[in-house]
Every structure is written in C-alpha cells, then in structure tokens.
Design an enzyme around this catalytic site. Sequence first.
Site, PDB file in Angstrom:
ATOM      1  N   ARG A  97      43.368  43.760  48.599  1.00 55.97           N
ATOM      2  CA  ARG A  97      42.877  42.786  47.636  1.00 55.97           C
ATOM      3  C   ARG A  97      42.673  41.458  48.358  1.00 55.97           C
ATOM      4  O   ARG A  97      43.481  41.060  49.207  1.00 55.97           O
ATOM      5  CB  ARG A  97      43.862  42.606  46.468  1.00 55.97           C
ATOM      6  CG  ARG A  97      43.839  43.735  45.444  1.00 55.97           C
ATOM      7  CD  ARG A  97      42.524  43.732  44.668  1.00 55.97           C
ATOM      8  NE  ARG A  97      42.497  44.711  43.588  1.00 55.97           N
ATOM      9  CZ  ARG A  97      42.018  45.949  43.706  1.00 55.97           C
ATOM     10  NH1 ARG A  97      41.545  46.350  44.880  1.00 55.97           N
ATOM     11  NH2 ARG A  97      42.007  46.762  42.680  1.00 55.97           N
ATOM     12  N   GLU A 140      34.967  37.609  44.156  1.00 62.13           N
ATOM     13  CA  GLU A 140      33.921  38.604  44.360  1.00 62.13           C
ATOM     14  C   GLU A 140      32.916  38.560  43.213  1.00 62.13           C
ATOM     15  O   GLU A 140      33.308  38.388  42.067  1.00 62.13           O
ATOM     16  CB  GLU A 140      34.539  40.005  44.470  1.00 62.13           C
ATOM     17  CG  GLU A 140      35.452  40.152  45.682  1.00 62.13           C
ATOM     18  CD  GLU A 140      36.074  41.534  45.801  1.00 62.13           C
ATOM     19  OE1 GLU A 140      35.835  42.390  44.907  1.00 62.13           O
ATOM     20  OE2 GLU A 140      36.797  41.776  46.775  1.00 62.13           O
ATOM     21  N   HIS A 162      33.303  45.414  49.011  1.00 58.50           N
ATOM     22  CA  HIS A 162      34.314  46.135  48.237  1.00 58.50           C
ATOM     23  C   HIS A 162      33.866  47.574  47.947  1.00 58.50           C
ATOM     24  O   HIS A 162      33.746  47.992  46.788  1.00 58.50           O
ATOM     25  CB  HIS A 162      34.607  45.390  46.928  1.00 58.50           C
ATOM     26  CG  HIS A 162      35.961  45.746  46.363  1.00 58.50           C
ATOM     27  ND1 HIS A 162      36.700  44.878  45.589  1.00 58.50           N
ATOM     28  CD2 HIS A 162      36.715  46.878  46.436  1.00 58.50           C
ATOM     29  CE1 HIS A 162      37.826  45.442  45.206  1.00 58.50           C
ATOM     30  NE2 HIS A 162      37.854  46.669  45.718  1.00 58.50           N
TER      31      HIS A 162
END
Length: 331
Positions: A238, A267, A286
């Site tokens: 994360r 993000e 991601h």
Amino acid sequence: MKPYVFVTRKISEEALRPLREIADIKVWPEDEVPVSREVLLDEASRASALFTMVSDPINKELFDLAPNLQVVANMAVGFDNINVEEATQRGIIVCHTPDVLTDTTADLTFALLMATARRLVEASNYIKEGQWKEWSPLLLAGYDIHHKKIGIIGMGRIGEAVAKRATGFDMEILYHNRTRKPEAEKALNAKYVSFDEVIEDCDFVVSMVPYTNETKGIFNEGVFKAMKKTAIFINASRGGVVNEEALYQALQYKEIAAAGLDVFSKEPIGAEHPLLTLPNVVALPHIGSASYETRGAMVEMTVENIIRVLQGTEPLAVVNKEVLSSTAREK
C-alpha cells in the site's frame, strides 16, 4: 421483494448472473472511471449489499445513510478503504478476496523487482527513443538478483509467495513480521530478523505490509538512510506505508539505488509527481493482481460472498468475524 445490490464498477454480466437470481442489481457503467461520491451515497441508501473496489471510500457518512446495508464486499485482499470498526458496530459484514490473488501478486512483485534491478523499462525506452547508437560494456548496467539478500517486510501469504520465487534465484531470504512463521522458515530457508536488520543488511527490501495506523509511513527518511546505497526498494503493498518525499530524496541523492512501485499514497498518481521524474524508479498503476484469470476469480469470490450473506450463510472471507457470531446469537 428482492434485496438491492449496487456494484461500483463495470463487471461482466456472466459473472453477475448468479447474483441476479436472488437480487436486483445496478452496476456503475464505467470501467476506468470510479463511481462518484454522490452516486455511491445515493445507491448505498437503498442497498442491502455493496460490491466495492479499493478506490471506494466506505465510511461513517455512508453507513449513516444506509439503514438496510448488510454487507460490503470488497474486490481486493486489502480493505483500508472501509471503516471496519464502524461497520462492525452496526452489524454490517465486511468481506474481501484473499488467497485467490496471492500467486499473481507475487508474480508481479518479483517481476517489478527484476525490472527495477536490471533497468528494463529504462532500457526499452532507450531503444524506442533512438538513443542506442553503440554497444558498450556498462551500457544500462543494473544489479544482479541471484545470490543476493532479499528482505521481506510483512510475511503474509503474498510475502511467502515472493520468498518462494526468490529461492529460484538462490537468494538469501530475511523477513520481518509481527509474528514468526516457523513453517515458512523451514520450507523457504528464511530467517526471521528485526525490522532494522532487514533494512540495513538487504540488497532488496520488499514491502508487503498492510496499511494500518502502525504501518503508516514506516518507510521514512531514517529507514532509507539506513539502507545500503546499492539497495533496491520494492513496494507492492500500500502506498501509505511510504513517506514518498523521503523516498524521492533518497533516490535523487543516491542514498539507495532504485525503487519499484506498484502503489502510491494517492491513486491514480499524477504524471507530474516527483517520483516519476527519476530514471531509477519503475512505476506501475497498481496492477498487482491484474491478470484475466485472477481478476475473474476475485469477481466470483466477491459475488459469492454477497450471495452467502444475503442468504444467511457464512461468506467465504470475512474481515470482521465478530459480526457473524453476534448475528448468530440474535437468531
């Protein structure tokens, strides 16, 4: 009347078919554009179940507007986008999708490590930009991976799977975790050490920790200064566990060699972000679990979790299991 389910991202109709048999469903029609906050709150006010993504903030504001909500099913192994404590207080079940993405995420993590160490993205761009004029012995030289020392912070299922891949490169495996993993130590010849020892001794430092109050910003200025100057930092957990300004400074001033990042504190990351200006950073959007097979399995598991809750049976993967026991007592 059938229960109402809101799905916050476009999902294939085939995958949703079992859920449609028992519930009325509305699906946000976009794939790449997340549902707006206004729409999410409005839909939650009528929903018995929410099929959510890690980009959807599920908090007290939403719960206050959702009197019928029974379950929030996150299509992810992580659930830091959900206020689990608030859900638990209200008897709302929170589900996620562990296990099914373990190997796929470990594949990506190790691929990111390799790409960063051997400067693969930089080398590919070098050709595409027409810069390759001559061969030279140290042209885009990177770092060996085999027989190096890898340190994994967070030895959960994915951390263990990354370590398993490291054995194929004859790497020395160190790890730090809240609890020791004797079986993993035996199977992978991994050594349990302190956080500081991983940071100071390893050639590759891989973050696989969940995002919690305890892990927020744990990779900070002091940590990067303590690493080897030839160390490579990999984060596939994360973004919030990293102080990105400190990482930028460490990379810019060569306090560490390079970083491979699949996650960021905010993000999507903007193209103007300072980290993206550095040649020794490999950045990905991601995509840790982004294979067709695994994403399909995650959808299926999320659908099954919702079906089971709505039918009064135990879901496949529950974050707040105490809600299940309290619900059982009420029955």
